[in-house]
Every structure is written in C-alpha cells, then in structure tokens.
Design an enzyme around this catalytic site. Sequence first.
Site, PDB file in Angstrom:
ATOM      1  N   SER A  20       0.841  -1.183   0.000  1.00  0.00           N
ATOM      2  CA  SER A  20       0.000   0.000   0.000  1.00  0.00           C
ATOM      3  C   SER A  20       0.890   1.252   0.000  1.00  0.00           C
ATOM      4  O   SER A  20       1.693   1.427  -0.902  1.00  0.00           O
ATOM      5  CB  SER A  20      -0.957  -0.042   1.192  1.00  0.00           C
ATOM      6  OG  SER A  20      -1.961   0.933   1.076  1.00  0.00           O
TER       7      SER A  20
ATOM      8  N   HIS B  70      -7.945  -5.221  -0.742  1.00  0.00           N
ATOM      9  CA  HIS B  70      -6.661  -4.562  -0.507  1.00  0.00           C
ATOM     10  C   HIS B  70      -5.687  -5.471   0.246  1.00  0.00           C
ATOM     11  O   HIS B  70      -4.469  -5.291   0.144  1.00  0.00           O
ATOM     12  CB  HIS B  70      -6.888  -3.269   0.269  1.00  0.00           C
ATOM     13  CG  HIS B  70      -5.693  -2.375   0.312  1.00  0.00           C
ATOM     14  ND1 HIS B  70      -4.993  -1.993  -0.819  1.00  0.00           N
ATOM     15  CD2 HIS B  70      -5.050  -1.783   1.353  1.00  0.00           C
ATOM     16  CE1 HIS B  70      -3.987  -1.211  -0.477  1.00  0.00           C
ATOM     17  NE2 HIS B  70      -3.998  -1.073   0.829  1.00  0.00           N
TER      18      HIS B  70
END
Length: 712
Positions: free
Chosen positions: A569, A685
């Site tokens: 991320s 994610h």
Amino acid sequence: MSESTGTDARSTAPAGSPPAGQPHDEHLWLEEIDGPAPLAWVARQNARTLSLLEGPALERLEADVLAVMDSADRIPMVAKHGEHYYNFWRDAEHPRGLFRRTGWASWTGEDPQWEVLLDVDALAAAEGVDWVWGGARLLRPQYTGGVHRRALVSLSPDGGDAKRVREFDLERREFVPGGFDVPTAKSSVTWADADTLHVGTDFGPGSLTTSSYPRTVRVLRRGQDLAEARQVFEVPEDHVQAVLVRDHTPGFVRDVAVDVVDFFSSRTHLVREDGLVHVDVPETVTVDLHRQWLLLRPQEELELGGTRHPAGSLLAADLEAFLAGDRTVVPVFVPDAHTSLQSWSWTADRLLLELLRDVSSVVLVAEPGTWTTAELPGAPALHSVDAWAVDDEDPEAGNDHWLVATGFLTPTTVARGTLATGTDPGTPPRVVKRAPSFFDASGLVVEQHFAVSADGTRVPYFQVGPAGLVADGRNPTLLSGYGGFEVSRTPSYSGSLGRSWLARTDDEGRSGVYVLANIRGGGEYGPSWHRAALRERRHRAYEDFAAVAADLQARGVCSRERLACSGGSNGGLLVGNMLTRWPHLFGAVSCGVPLLDMRRYTQLSAGASWIAEYGDPEDPAQWEFLRTFSPYHLMRAGEDYPPVLFWTATSDDRVGPVQARKAAARLQGLGHEDVWFYEATDGGHAGAGDNRQAARLHALSHEFLWRMLHRD
C-alpha cells in the site's frame, strides 16, 4: 541501542531525476480493471511469475505458513458483549470462517466450546457468492430486553471494501426475514435503535464523494425501502465522507455527526432538536466524546484560553462548558522528544492511554475529573502492548481491561485485570491465554539501532537476527517500513515471518535478518513525526529508509546483494521509490498493492481521499513535488534496477490493481527483464480472502526475495 554516522554519502544519494510536465501514459488500457485485454495480460504475467517460483521450495514454504495461519493453537481473540465472548475464526476446514461465541469459563479452558452463529463457507455455498467476512455490529441490549439479540453483519462479495450489510438474529442464528439489508457498497451503517439505522451508502448519483465514500447519511426505519430513507446529514462532494453515529451510553444517548474533510481533518457536531452544534475546534484536532467529557488531540500546536498546547497532547474538558464557550482544558498527556500518544480507550470509570517511548509501549491509567495518571505495569521493553476495556457496558466488568503484549520473538499473551476505582483496589492483570511459538527463536535477539538521515534526524529501527551476527555483509536481510498516515510500526510476533525468513537458512548456514524501520511519515513520535514527511516533505520518509539501508551495510549486517525490501500500500510506494531512486542499495524488492502512479492516483479507486497525505497532482505546483516521488514516472531504461515483484488483487477497490499492472508493464517495456508480477483475483486490498490465499501471497513474496538474494 547504537547509532552509526559514518555511512558513505554516495550510498544514500538518490538516482535519476524526475520528469516535468504531464508525461504520456502508454498503459492507460490496463486501467480497465475487468477488461478482457488487461485480464489476459494479467494471466500471462501470473503464469510467467509462477514458472519462476513454483517448485518444492515454494510448496514447503506455503505449507509452513499456512500451518501457522490455520493452527488450532492460535489465540481466538474475543470481544465481550453481555455474557458472551464473540470471535471470528478461520482454519483449514473453514477457510471463509465462522462467526461464533462462547462463555468466559469455556474460553479460558483448554478446549473452548463454541456456539457457531454463522458459517460463512456454508453461506457462500448456499448463496453462490464467495462471501468474505467484514465484521458484525451488535445492537446494544438496552433496546431488546437486556440481551444482545441482533447484529448488522457485513460481507464482501470479493474481499474489497464494498460490503453488503444484513440484519442477523443472534438467537435464531439466521438473517432476519425481511430485515435490514443494505446492498453492496462502501457503506457506513450503524444502529440508532432496534428499528432504525443511520445509513451512509450509494444512494445513486450525487450521493458519493470524489473519494468514493458516502457524502450523505439517512435515517432508515424498519420496513422502509432504502430510497425512502430521510436524509439528515450531508457533506460537500470534495470532502472524504459523512458519518453519523449514535452514542448509546445510558444517560448520554446522543447523535454525533462528523464531516470528514480530508484524511486528517474533520468537523464534529452534536445533533440536537434545534440543529447541529459544532464542537468549535480547528479541523486538525481529533475530538472524542465520553459521557460528560470532551477529549481533544491536536495534530498541530493549539492555543486555547491563551495557553499553547503542543501537537500530540491530549486535553480534557467538560463538554457542556466547552460548548458554552469555556475554554478551560486539563492536559492529560503532554508529549516529549521520546514519547508519543498512540491511542486511548475508556473503561466505565477510567481512561487508558497507550504511549510509545522510543517505539516501546507504555500504558497509563487516568482518572477522569482529576486527570491524574499512573503507569500500568506489564509492558516489557522493545515490545508492543495494547490495553482496552473488556466490556464497558457491563456494570460488573466495566473497569476490567485486556492487556495484550507481543514482540518479535515473544508470542502474544492476553491478560485480564481490573482497574482500581474509588475504594476498589482492582486486580493486576493475569495472563489467561498464551500463543505458542511457531518457529525456533533460540539464538535470535532483538536490537534497536538509530540511523542518521540526510537532514541529520535520528531514525530508529529494530533488527531481529542471530546473536553474535557475523558482520561481513553476507547476511540475507529483509527491510520493511511504512512511513505514512501517522501509522506506527511496532514490534509484533509473526509465526509466518519467523518460518519464512528468521528461521530459514541458506547454503552458508546463515539465517535471515529482519529489520523494521520507524521512518518519518509514521506516528512513532506523534503528529510531528508524521507531518515532517507530508506532501512536499515526502522525500524525508524515503531518505530515512535509505539511511537505514545504508546503515545496515555500514555496520556489516548485509551488502546491497544481500538486502531486500518489502512494503504494501503506502509501503508499496515507499519501496517503489527505493527501486527507482535508490536501486544501488537493494538486491531485491517486493512491492504489494502499491501506489506508484502519483499523477493519476486521485482518479483511481479511493485515491482522492489521500490528497492531504500526498498532495493534489491536478495542481501544477503540487505536481512539481509529487513527480519527485512518483515511481511510475521515474522509471528509466538502462538503470541497474534490482529484481522486483509487484503483487496486487483484481478486487482491491481501495488502491486498485492498475498501478502495479502499469508499473510492471512500463519497466518491462523499458527492457528490464527482472520484473515480475502476480495478481490474485479476490481478497481486496489485503490481497487474500482466506488463509490459503494469504499464505500463497506471503510465500510468493518471501520465496522471490530469498531467491534473488542468493543468485550468486
């Protein structure tokens, strides 16, 4: 602790120069997430990467990691509601998981007996949807005759942030026929009472912010169609999100509306009969309400009543007096150069403060009213400790607290104690659960060192590896970090990391060394540590990480050829900058679910919500600094880049898979062969919707890095 200052100045100097203007993007076609051509490209890339990595070594590693993730000996962490202790559990037989509950005596026993409330695997099979658990929000018992009977269960069809929210009967163990059911979206759904919800969701055109989150909140009553819900709160489209929640504390029931302006700014209002009452503080001040108390945590220096309070303080006031204009506040915590406030939580009658002192945990207990504090014992050095209320709803257990401790080489322990109040002396925390060791840590030690960054700042980092490590530069070393959003990276036990890196040995008999860098942009030293690397100052986070890498090499822990880095991320953006700006420091890079294209990130998935962190590329002046840390635009032909693995997930609706796709395609197009790519289908994610998928990604990443560091 140690500090090295004699590193070669060239070793931390970034390579390359950033482009000007708005460069051509030849890979926009890969932004069609589910398009046939992009998915065909993904399939070819996956096959190529698996042809490199698949084999007995990867199979053994994946099995070892999965054994940890599926182990029945893991601590089943619980949340107490009334007489029950609730848990969500995944294992080999239940890969999508079980929502279940038990009692205290059962949970503390050797073989807890669970009442299964919802089997997500069975639900997925029955409904033909690969549901991924997203959590449950229980209705407080004051609305249902003193027991918890109903919950709002969130389920994602693919592991992404968009979830369907359905009303569940905890006694009948089934979804309520004709009950509340909010379709799949990035929603905020909370109980107002037994027959009313506060719903922020996708109501159609104009109901979402540019960040893809709800900009309106509506009141949905039982039996109403979602379209009939009455709007009660909205925020501008260019803000991040509208939130409306009910504080259900008996005697203090109230609705609180929050306008999330950006990632670090918000406006808090009390909803009263005559309208909204604003808690009048700057938008960068975090607001917390508890009973009659108001807590304030400023991210920047705050002046109240003629007194200046430093960023990262925690200030207490009487709520009604403050709303009436009285600016009298009491400092509950004041930071210093070594100590920061990480979080706080309330029990029935006390306030628990979690601090970091040079990235080691300290827990304080504060008495509301006097606001005196005392340190809670039980926090060992170089460890992470969390403390919170067991159940502040329960009058008999309202000041009971959990104390959960973990370290790099110390499996997690869960203790329970009672805080002293009035004439009650309380009870010290007693360990009730211990996690087992999942790897052989004998001969390993944890050390803390400090590197010196380009501007002279001392940057702490943890090093986990063999005692008496031979400082000849040949130890396979993995460096990790994050450096963003005021997120602190602290010591924690990972059986998966232990098996895949620390307990692994190469042909020379050397085991892996793991390093965690506490760089600026994180929250290890409070808001000032974070804000030091915001926007145009972003380079400091990357200089810090490069300084740690250079320090490791100067100390002889590793060389470039034996140093890998990994991040996901925002951490993917971090290691993307290592790849493109400091390639001479690293022998391999693993870059997961990353931001990499900082020219278009605000137009992809939830990217607009991070403008406060990175800056706005649509503003030419801001693009001037953004382009200096946009890895996608820093890639060059002919550079000596280390081998890199980009990994992501098709269903990631937060960052999205397209940035990793485009980066891999661009590097390959520039003639770099050691560029590898893997994209999972679901998992959002996190890149994984169950333990097997998580073990697969973990094993792929670590096997790739290990092989790349041992190619000589």
